[in-house]
Design a protein around this motif. Structure first.
Motif, PDB file in Angstrom:
ATOM      1  N   ALA A  60      -4.321  14.933   5.657  1.00  0.00           N
ATOM      2  CA  ALA A  60      -3.722  13.640   6.011  1.00  0.00           C
ATOM      3  C   ALA A  60      -4.350  13.088   7.281  1.00  0.00           C
ATOM      4  N   GLY A  61      -4.696  13.977   8.232  1.00  0.00           N
ATOM      5  CA  GLY A  61      -5.312  13.531   9.479  1.00  0.00           C
ATOM      6  C   GLY A  61      -6.652  12.866   9.264  1.00  0.00           C
ATOM      7  N   LEU A  75       3.680   7.589   4.664  1.00  0.00           N
ATOM      8  CA  LEU A  75       2.859   8.792   4.828  1.00  0.00           C
ATOM      9  C   LEU A  75       3.670  10.042   4.496  1.00  0.00           C
ATOM     10  N   TYR A  76       4.910  10.061   4.939  1.00  0.00           N
ATOM     11  CA  TYR A  76       5.785  11.198   4.618  1.00  0.00           C
ATOM     12  C   TYR A  76       5.949  11.335   3.102  1.00  0.00           C
ATOM     13  N   GLY A  77       6.235  10.199   2.443  1.00  0.00           N
ATOM     14  CA  GLY A  77       6.444  10.257   1.004  1.00  0.00           C
ATOM     15  C   GLY A  77       5.204  10.683   0.251  1.00  0.00           C
ATOM     16  N   VAL A  78       4.037  10.169   0.663  1.00  0.00           N
ATOM     17  CA  VAL A  78       2.804  10.515  -0.044  1.00  0.00           C
ATOM     18  C   VAL A  78       2.467  11.983   0.142  1.00  0.00           C
ATOM     19  N   VAL A  79       2.546  12.478   1.379  1.00  0.00           N
ATOM     20  CA  VAL A  79       2.229  13.885   1.627  1.00  0.00           C
ATOM     21  C   VAL A  79       3.234  14.775   0.901  1.00  0.00           C
ATOM     22  N   ASN A  80       4.495  14.368   0.890  1.00  0.00           N
ATOM     23  CA  ASN A  80       5.512  15.151   0.197  1.00  0.00           C
ATOM     24  C   ASN A  80       5.224  15.222  -1.305  1.00  0.00           C
ATOM     25  N   TYR A  81       4.866  14.091  -1.919  1.00  0.00           N
ATOM     26  CA  TYR A  81       4.520  14.094  -3.331  1.00  0.00           C
ATOM     27  C   TYR A  81       3.277  14.930  -3.593  1.00  0.00           C
ATOM     28  N   ALA A  82       2.288  14.821  -2.679  1.00  0.00           N
ATOM     29  CA  ALA A  82       1.066  15.600  -2.850  1.00  0.00           C
ATOM     30  C   ALA A  82       1.363  17.102  -2.811  1.00  0.00           C
ATOM     31  N   VAL A  83       2.254  17.499  -1.927  1.00  0.00           N
ATOM     32  CA  VAL A  83       2.628  18.916  -1.841  1.00  0.00           C
ATOM     33  C   VAL A  83       3.291  19.363  -3.141  1.00  0.00           C
ATOM     34  N   ALA A  85       0.837  -1.205   0.000  1.00  0.00           N
ATOM     35  CA  ALA A  85       0.000   0.000   0.000  1.00  0.00           C
ATOM     36  C   ALA A  85       0.869   1.251   0.000  1.00  0.00           C
ATOM     37  N   ASN A  86       1.942   1.184   0.745  1.00  0.00           N
ATOM     38  CA  ASN A  86       2.903   2.291   0.788  1.00  0.00           C
ATOM     39  C   ASN A  86       3.453   2.595  -0.601  1.00  0.00           C
ATOM     40  N   LEU A  87       3.941   1.544  -1.257  1.00  0.00           N
ATOM     41  CA  LEU A  87       4.549   1.722  -2.570  1.00  0.00           C
ATOM     42  C   LEU A  87       3.500   2.081  -3.620  1.00  0.00           C
ATOM     43  N   ALA A  88       2.288   1.528  -3.488  1.00  0.00           N
ATOM     44  CA  ALA A  88       1.226   1.912  -4.418  1.00  0.00           C
ATOM     45  C   ALA A  88       0.942   3.403  -4.309  1.00  0.00           C
ATOM     46  N   MET A  94      -1.225   8.439  15.882  1.00  0.00           N
ATOM     47  CA  MET A  94      -1.547   9.822  15.551  1.00  0.00           C
ATOM     48  C   MET A  94      -0.317  10.703  15.645  1.00  0.00           C
ATOM     49  N   LEU A  95       0.512  10.489  16.689  1.00  0.00           N
ATOM     50  CA  LEU A  95       1.725  11.294  16.846  1.00  0.00           C
ATOM     51  C   LEU A  95       2.716  11.022  15.718  1.00  0.00           C
ATOM     52  N   ILE A  96       2.908   9.742  15.375  1.00  0.00           N
ATOM     53  CA  ILE A  96       3.824   9.405  14.281  1.00  0.00           C
ATOM     54  C   ILE A  96       3.324   9.998  12.968  1.00  0.00           C
ATOM     55  N   SER A  97       2.025   9.925  12.743  1.00  0.00           N
ATOM     56  CA  SER A  97       1.458  10.490  11.516  1.00  0.00           C
ATOM     57  C   SER A  97       1.646  12.005  11.477  1.00  0.00           C
TER      58      SER A  97
END
Length: 862
Positions: A791-792, A755-763, A359-362, A836-839
């Motif tokens: 993301a939350g 999550l970091y990678g997806v949000v970064n790409y989205a930005v 799911a991460n890589l997708a 939640m904190l890690i996210s």
């Protein structure tokens, strides 16, 4: 499978294409010659021939497609394109391969263990025909042990269906010579080695007529550990308990028996009474029985033949065989329903980590594919089919999967060593050596298959979305809503899966902490279990005079060695059952347990086995609810089948003691405990329990010295503190918690990175959108809040979906996992907060980057 003729065409490609070219040239030259013969000029004939035949390359391409060469050329082209992509975006591909390697590596370590103990065949001839023999009585109670004469009757009565049977029993005993330690011994029928087709490396094995001789055959590991690999070991002796056994041979390294634990040596079944110190008149020795079917015979045929013999065996009524079960065991562990269920649950937990990684890589590849919309649209407009582009994108993801699998092999090789050191160290510490676990072709195949399947799994959705008409024919803004929703669903799925694994780890860790906090009622550190090879009143008196010994007691069951035996009882005309233990007059003194009411046993009561008893307070409440004092009451122990210790009779209660933990720590204090008086030498009383003064290690050394320096025959003794015994009970929970913890942390790491990678790409994709917001007056804080809030929402959705799943699994586990607390409020509250904190931390970096975007620069970008 790949057709053989296709492989032949593949290896002969150059010659086939040369023949194809020659054939085309031949037909064209023939046509030119025909036209020249009809009167056309050479130039005119060549022109007309070219027009008639058309482009030669077109026909060659059609032939290549028919022969399967085009697919190979396209695959090679796609791989080259993937390699160029690796060079252009090394960070992206390195992150993808690392994520996949971690997830596949964990699954490879698990499969390596599963392969070694369940899949890999036994190293004996005819392993596929190997089975275990079990029976059932009229009450469906399992019968898993047989006498040697019974085994021989079964083998002779079913000789047409069963090739051979052999008996065995594996247990630990105290070795006195050449070293004093607990060793694992297997008593086997005299034809054991012949049946398994094993030959000795040194010396010989024992024969059929040597069943009652004190002989041993060392395993290769036992030979090296006990004798340092001495080649002159044949004829030397091994003293176990009070018997000296002569070494007949040493087995080759490749023969380790048919069980996961490798014994130090094997002895004939006739030695079983010597090893277990059976008294005259004790029940006949019984053993496990396994065997081999004859080739071509089914289990049901052999089962019918064996049952016809087993049903007529001379056994007590309650042990009469009414049904038989032949359980196939081609490997170290049987392939039964229990093993399948347990392994299925463990594999499911590990595959969840792989699903999180996919799911991460997708998500990452979906974001990357969305950024390649123009490139894909251009290729479609130039004539490429959608399936061709999807295939190219899948080739890219499959290559990542294969590279991840290769990296996973290296991680698995490292990880399996760590697992063996961690999980098997406790077993080695108590004298049990498990078989070494190694990687083989099955592990490599499984890992490669996982890599390929994972590559296709995480690459399929991005490939379909990237080539969708809505994304290729529309403007940039029109094609983004669906990928964003898909990314949100994938993030939510990762969070839900991580929540399940982390709560599982938290529950197991909490169970371990509860085990550590169980109040046993006595001190685990200064109470020792003293294993001796010859128990006698004189030995007890001699050891009790040591300065380091505070108290010493003879008992039938030392605490923490399993549940106490149950005995039928009658109280005030009502039938019930109680757990009982036979102890001498110093039992409660040795445990430093006070007598709450009445008194304890006297020495005379212990030696004469008087009809008096001391009970626990829980037993008093159960048998006489509401009664102020149970002292003076009486309880009658009924004569149960097999009661050979003479414990039946009416007992008067003379004392009440606190509740103790006698069995398993996770079960807590005994629900009932009735203590009966007995002394050293009485039937069933074969253990010594010691309370020491000062340092337990020094006291244990003093005990060993005192036993060895006996003026009579030296006695072997091996002390072990009850803290060590408790650690062994804790070990399965600790191992399960460690595995669950590693999986949970791995899932948390993958989720955070993804999550970091997806949000970064989205930005990066939404730079223009954020630029417009800032240009219209939005503050950097508002941009950050918007990014984190989006993301939350996905994270909250995953938590809301994961919590009900955990509750359902807890409900199911509560009905199947015995005496383990499966619901823990602390885990159910702390794990979601942690996620939640890690996210939040994973989103903060990209959110701050979005807030610092230059609006003018973002608006200028196409």
């Amino acid at each position: 499978m790949i057709p053989t003729n296709w492989l032949m065409r593949l290896f002969r490609r150059r010659s086939i294409e040369a023949e194809m070219h020659e054939e085309l040239e031949f037909h064209r030259d023939a046509r030119i010659a025909h036209l020249v013969a009809q009167g056309a000029t050479r130039a005119e004939a060549e022109r007309r021939a070219r027009l008639e035949f058309g482009a030669a390359g077109h026909y060659q391409e059609e032939c290549r497609a028919a022969l399967g060469y085009r697919l190979l050329d396209e695959l090679r082209s796609d791989v080259r394109y993937t390699v160029r992509g690796l060079r252009k975006s090394p960070g992206f591909f390195a992150a993808s391969i690392t994520i996949l390697a971690l997830a596949i590596g964990a699954n490879s370590v698990l499969f390596t263990l599963f392969n070694s103990f369940v899949v890999k065949p036994l190293a004996v001839p005819g392993a596929e025909r190997h089975f275990d023999l079990n029976g059932r009585n009229s009450e469906a109670r399992r019968i898993s042990s047989w006498t040697v004469p019974e085994m021989r009757l079964l083998a002779s009565g079913a000789s047409a269906q069963v090739e051979s049977l052999y008996s065995y029993s594996t247990f630990q005993v105290l070795m006195v010579k050449p070293v004093q330690r607990q060793v694992l011994v297997s008593t086997v029928s005299a034809d054991y080695f012949q049946v398994l087709g094993a030959n000795a490396r040194l010396g010989r094995t024992f024969g059929i007529k040597e069943d009652r001789l004190p002989l041993v055959v060392l395993s290769d590991s036992g030979w090296r550990k006990l004798f340092g690999g001495d080649p002159n070991v044949i004829g030397q002796s091994v003293r176990v308990l009070s018997t000296a056994f002569t070494i007949a041979g040493v087995m080759a390294p490749e023969f380790t028996g048919t069980e996961p634990a490798v014994p130090e040596f094997w002895t004939p079944t006739g030695s079983f009474p010597l090893l277990r110190l059976r008294e005259p008149g004790s029940p006949v020795s019984r053993f496990d029985v396994s065997g081999f079917l004859r080739p071509g015979v089914s289990l049901s045929q052999a089962q019918s033949a064996l049952l016809s013999v087993a049903s007529h065996l001379d056994r007590p009524e309650e042990e009469r065989v009414t049904a038989l079960e032949l359980q196939p065991r081609p490997s170290l562990f049987p392939r039964n329903e229990d093993v399948s269920t347990a392994s299925g649950l463990v594999f499911a937990a590990f595959l969840i980590v792989l699903l999180i990684a996919c799911a991460n890589l997708a998500n990452l590849h979906l974001a990357r594919a969305a950024s390649r919309t123009h490139e894909i649209a251009m290729r479609l407009s130039l004539g490429a089919s959608r399936w061709r582009i999807i295939r190219q994108l899948l080739t890219e993801s499959a290559c990542i999967g294969i590279l991840g699998a290769l990296a996973a092999i290296a991680l698995a090789a490292f990880g399996i060593r760590q697992v063996q050191d961690y999980l098997f160290s406790s077993m080695m510490g108590i004298g049990i050596a498990l078989l070494p676990v190694t990687l083989d072709w099955r592990v490599f195949s499984y890992t490669a298959a996982l890599g390929l399947i994972a590559g296709i799994a995480f690459g399929l959705l991005p490939a379909i979305e990237a080539t969708a008409p809505s994304l290729t024919a529309s403007t940039k803004r029109e094609g983004r809503m669906r990928p964003r929703r898909l990314r949100g669903l994938l993030i939510g799925g990762q969070i839900a899966a991580s929540l399940v694994l982390l709560i599982l780890a938290g529950v197991l860790v909490r169970n371990i902490r509860q085990l550590d906090s169980v109040a046993t009622g006595y001190n685990l550190d200064n109470v020792l279990d003293l294993k001796v090879d010859q128990l006698s009143p004189g030995l007890i008196d001699r050891l009790s005079r040591l300065d380091s010994i505070a108290s010493l007691s003879a008992v039938s069951r030392v605490p923490l060695y399993g549940r106490l035996d149950l005995h039928g009882a009658m109280v005030d005309g009502k039938s019930t059952s109680v757990a009982f233990n036979q102890v001498d007059q110093r039992y409660f003194e040795t445990l430093a347990v006070p007598v709450m009411e009445g008194r304890g046993f006297t020495r005379n009561e212990a030696e004469t086995r008087a009809r008096v008893t001391v009970i626990s307070s829980a037993t008093a409440r159960k048998l006489w609810p509401g009664v102020t004092s149970a002292v003076g009451k009486s309880v009658e122990l009924t004569a149960d089948p097999g009661d050979e210790g003479g414990t039946a009779g009416r007992y008067e209660v003379i004392g009440v003691v606190p509740n103790l933990v006698s069995g398993w720590l996770f079960e807590g204090a005994d629900p009932t405990a009735v203590y009966l008086p007995a002394s050293a030498g009485a039937r069933g009383v074969s253990s010594i329990m010691v309370r020491v003064n000062g340092n337990p290690v020094a006291a244990a050394a003093a005990l060993r010295t005192a036993c060895a320096e006996s003026t009579q025959t030296p006695v072997g003794c091996e002390p072990a503190s009850l803290r060590q015994v408790a650690s062994l009970q804790r070990f399965p929970f600790q191992a399960a918690a460690a595995v669950a913890g590693v999986l949970g942390l791995l899932a948390l790491l993958l989720t955070g990175v993804g999550l970091y990678g997806v949000v970064n790409y989205a930005v990066m994709q939404r730079r223009k959108e954020f630029g417009i917001h800032v240009a219209l007056g939005a503050s950097p804080r508002q941009v950050m809040t918007r990014t984190v809030a989006e993301a939350g929402r996905y994270v909250s959705g995953g938590l809301l979906a994961g919590l009900p799943i955990c509750l359902v699994l807890s409900k199911l586990a509560a009905s199947s996992v015995f005496a383990v607390k499966t619901f823990d409020p602390w885990a159910y509250t702390s794990v979601p907060v942690l996620l939640m904190l890690i996210s939040l931390l994973a989103c903060l970096g990209p959110a701050r980057r979005a807030a610092r975007l230059d609006p003018m620069r973002s608006l200028r970008e196409d």
